[in-house]
Design an enzyme around this catalytic site. Structure first.
Site, PDB file in Angstrom:
ATOM      1  N   HIS A  65       0.842  -1.194   0.000  1.00 26.13           N
ATOM      2  CA  HIS A  65       0.000   0.000   0.000  1.00 26.13           C
ATOM      3  C   HIS A  65       0.876   1.241   0.000  1.00 26.13           C
ATOM      4  CE1 HIS A  65       0.827  -1.052   4.212  1.00 26.13           C
ATOM      5  NE2 HIS A  65       0.835   0.248   4.443  1.00 26.13           N
ATOM      6  N   CYS A 217       2.327   3.052  12.046  1.00 29.85           N
ATOM      7  CA  CYS A 217       3.258   2.595  11.023  1.00 29.85           C
ATOM      8  C   CYS A 217       3.587   3.770  10.119  1.00 29.85           C
ATOM      9  CB  CYS A 217       2.683   1.432  10.222  1.00 29.85           C
ATOM     10  SG  CYS A 217       1.299   1.869   9.135  1.00 29.85           S
TER      11      CYS A 217
END
Length: 706
Positions: A65, A217
């Site tokens: 992603h 993250c």
């Protein structure tokens, strides 16, 4: 989520055998629907995200992603691989691959929808349904939520143990129901037996073990929320109450202070610094990467309970009688036992990292202004007073003047965020003031470095002074900014600023007079630095040195900028060339990485060579440094110049002597590629089996440095 995925974005028989090929196959479906405008540009962004951390997860899931300027709307593509594809997960290849594409400016609502998918992926019933569905339409409907997902099996009740609370019900905000048992007393306001963020404890005076957690993250789209879901599920199984704060791309909602105060332990599962970490001081703490939160949540919960039982506190709480400074942003991101040399490097890197966006935006706008309006565009009148709408020169002047203003923030931002790295937010005001003074007295880039360090040190010194409790409330707002600004301004104006300005002028004059052998030697040194750690601290020092010269450009500083960018392009281009001409010396994964390295190298992203250096540093890094040194020397010898601080081959029209500049890059690339091939030829060629598993001969896993 229906708008994010359709049947056209589903491939139930994905035939790709590498993660790069899988991303390309799924991205092509996005391009066909007009949701991605530039396939190669988007794949480069996916590869850059993958270089930060592999996206494979336990349970056979791969979830590449990224955010990208080449994405027109948030999009999700799904592929099911019968053979499995290696995404770097500890338990082996992934058969379920989700490619998430978010626009560079994706709004909070879409990121929230994407986070819900990430949570679903932790549900075995959901993933099993995806493995057994027979049509693309069914898979799209299941992922989009148009078809209800199978319910997750109820967690088994916790076993009777002395330490745990048996049969603990899920927290009220998770189950959606209030406990019917008699409330237990609580020392936290919010109702008898109830703690905001946790709900009610058990009856009979029993209080369950309570944990607060933070997950984050680098991208904040997937792993952040998957770690949160995994921890919540493990907590329910263990009979533990858990409240999670997800610090994702959509921002974050702070945990209720009462929940933090009532917690018995803290879990940080993160790959970027935890924001406002000082809130959790004085608690038993487990600090791990975000993937550990996904892969072994039960072990983390057990670990924090063990620490609590031993009374182990990671960061002692502060108290009015014994004030202890809270960890700074740099200390929060690293090892608290690091030496001052390491901290100094991180402080400087903190300033440089915040400075680079100003450099890129301002520098490129200035370069575009010169390209459209000629070299005398800097003499154009202010566009606020005169602007010719229909003339190219008017728009050139506009870009040049906007870029000049953005570039003017370079030194203050550098100084401000060096001080921020040292002393947190109280360091910002004196840091920016010191940087502005450095600009005023022509101390330049060096003055900004010193001003930032002086400002941070001054704030830390003031914070160590014992003061009456009545004054503590105004310290960060009034006293610290006032005193530190006075001290930093005095030192920069009257004590250390003028010598630094003289040194900066001498350095500028030296660069202006560089020619012949001296220029070539400097090019060699800069080339070696740019290729030594491929985007690390040494690389950034060389880059910052070059960018600092653009604040007051002259012939010498423009040559330095050209040499630095040329040398930084060599490592990924050389690895791409080496994999193309002698592919049998590389693993299959490295050969696929080599395809992406062409784009990354051409874009001046040195990090494109990191996968190769991580797998074989003793051969790759020396070869890269040799090629970078050759390119830097040739760029200087050819007297190439560059006004843009970034852009790679895309700013070739803005380069002086562009053909010779390209020749320097080609020669350095060939030298590095030849050396890599020569050095790797001294060992047994990598087998296809090793290539398929992503391992070198010695069996070391090919990892990617963050």
């Amino acid at each position: 989520m229906s708008s994010l995925i359709t049947a056209d974005l589903v491939d139930l028989d994905l035939s790709a055998d590498t993660k790069e090929a899988a991303a390309r196959s799924l991205a092509e479906r996005m391009v066909a629907l007009g949701r991605v405008t530039d396939l190669d540009g988007f794949l480069a962004d996916v590869a850059a995200r993958e270089a930060q951390m592999p996206t494979g997860l336990d349970g056979g899931i791969g979830i590449p992603h990224c955010r990208s300027a080449h994405v027109t709307e948030p999009t999700l593509a799904f592929g099911r691989s019968p053979a499995g594809i290696d995404f770097g997960a500890p338990d082996g290849p992934a058969d379920l691959i989700f490619l998430i594409a978010a626009p560079a400016g994706a709004d909070d609502a879409h990121l929230t929808i994407l986070s819900s998918l990430a949570r679903h992926l932790m549900d075995e019933a959901f993933t099993q349904a995806l493995r057994t569905t027979t049509t693309a339409a069914e898979a799209a409907a299941l992922i989009a939520g148009d078809t209800p997902a199978p319910e997750r099996p109820a967690a088994p009740p916790a076993q009777e143990q002395p330490v745990e609370s048996p049969g603990q019900e899920p927290p009220a905000e998770q189950s959606g129901e209030q406990s019917a048992e008699p409330p237990a007393e609580s020392s936290v306001d919010g109702g008898p037996g109830e703690t905001p963020g946790f709900g009610k404890g058990r009856g009979g005076g029993e209080t369950p073990f309570r944990i607060v957690a933070v997950t984050s993250c680098p991208t904040g789209i997937a792993h952040t929320y998957m770690a949160a879901e995994a921890l919540e599920h493990a907590a329910r199984t263990a009979g533990v109450e858990l409240a999670v704060e997800t610090q994702g791309s959509a921002g974050f909602t702070r945990l209720d202070p009462a929940a933090v105060a009532a917690a018995d332990g803290v879990i940080f599962a993160h790959d970027v610094p935890v924001r406002e970490r000082e809130r959790f001081a004085g608690k038993p703490t487990v600090d791990v990467g975000v993937k550990a939160g996904i892969n072994r949540p039960a072990a983390l919960i057990a670990e924090v309970r063990d620490k609590a039982a031993r009374g182990e506190i990671t960061h002692p709480a502060t108290s009015p009688s014994t004030p202890t400074p809270t960890p700074t942003p740099v200390e929060n991101a690293g090892d608290p036992h690091e030496g001052y040399a390491t901290k100094l490097r991180k402080w400087l890197m903190s300033g440089v990292s915040y400075m680079v966006p100003f450099v890129a935006a301002g520098g490129l706008l200035i370069a575009l202004g010169f390209a459209l309006g000629g070299w005398d565009i800097d003499k154009a009148p202010s566009v606020a007073e005169h602007f010719a709408w229909g003339q190219v020169d008017g728009w050139a002047a506009l870009m040049f003047q906007i870029g000049g203003l953005a570039f003017g923030f370079l030194v203050p931002v550098l100084a401000g965020y060096i001080a921020y790295g040292m002393a947190d937010r109280p360091g910002l005001v004196p840091g920016f003031v010191g940087g502005a003074v450095a600009l005023t007295i022509d101390a330049g880039f060096l003055g900004g470095l010193v001003a930032g360090l002086v400002a941070g040190g001054t704030v830390l010194a003031i914070q160590r002074v014992r003061i009456p409790a009545v004054l503590r409330g105004i310290m960060p707002v009034v006293v610290i900014p006032l005193l530190s600004s006075i001290v930093v301004g005095f030192l920069m104006f009257l004590v250390i600023g003028k010598p630094i300005a003289s040194l900066q002028k001498a350095l500028t004059d030296w660069l202006s007079g560089l020619s012949g052998a001296n220029a070539v030697v400097l090019g060699v040194v800069l080339g070696l630095m740019m290729c030594f750690d491929l985007g690390g601290p040494v690389n950034k020092v060389a880059y910052a040195f070059a960018v600092g010269g653009l604040a007051h450009p002259n012939e010498g500083s423009l040559k330095v900028m050209a040499a630095v960018m040329a040398a930084g392009m060599v490592p990924p281009l050389a690895m791409a060339l080496a994999t193309a001409v002698r592919g049998r010396l590389f693993t299959r994964t490295e050969r696929e990485n080599g395809k992406a390295a062409w784009v990354l190298g051409a874009s001046f992203i040195s990090e494109g060579a990191i996968p190769f250096a991580a797998a074989d540093p003793l051969r790759v890094i020396p070869a890269a440094m040799a090629g970078g040194a050759v390119t830097g020397a040739l760029s200087m010898a050819f007297e190439c110049t560059l006004r843009a601080p970034h852009g790679g081959v895309f700013v070739i029209p803005l380069i002086g002597n562009p053909l010779l500049y390209l020749l320097a890059i080609v020669v350095g690339t060939v030298v590095s590629a030849a050396l890599v091939v020569l050095l790797k030829s001294t060992r047994r060629p990598v087998s296809e089996e090793a290539g398929g598993g992503g391992r070198t001969e010695a069996g070391a896993e090919v990892t990617v440095a963050a």
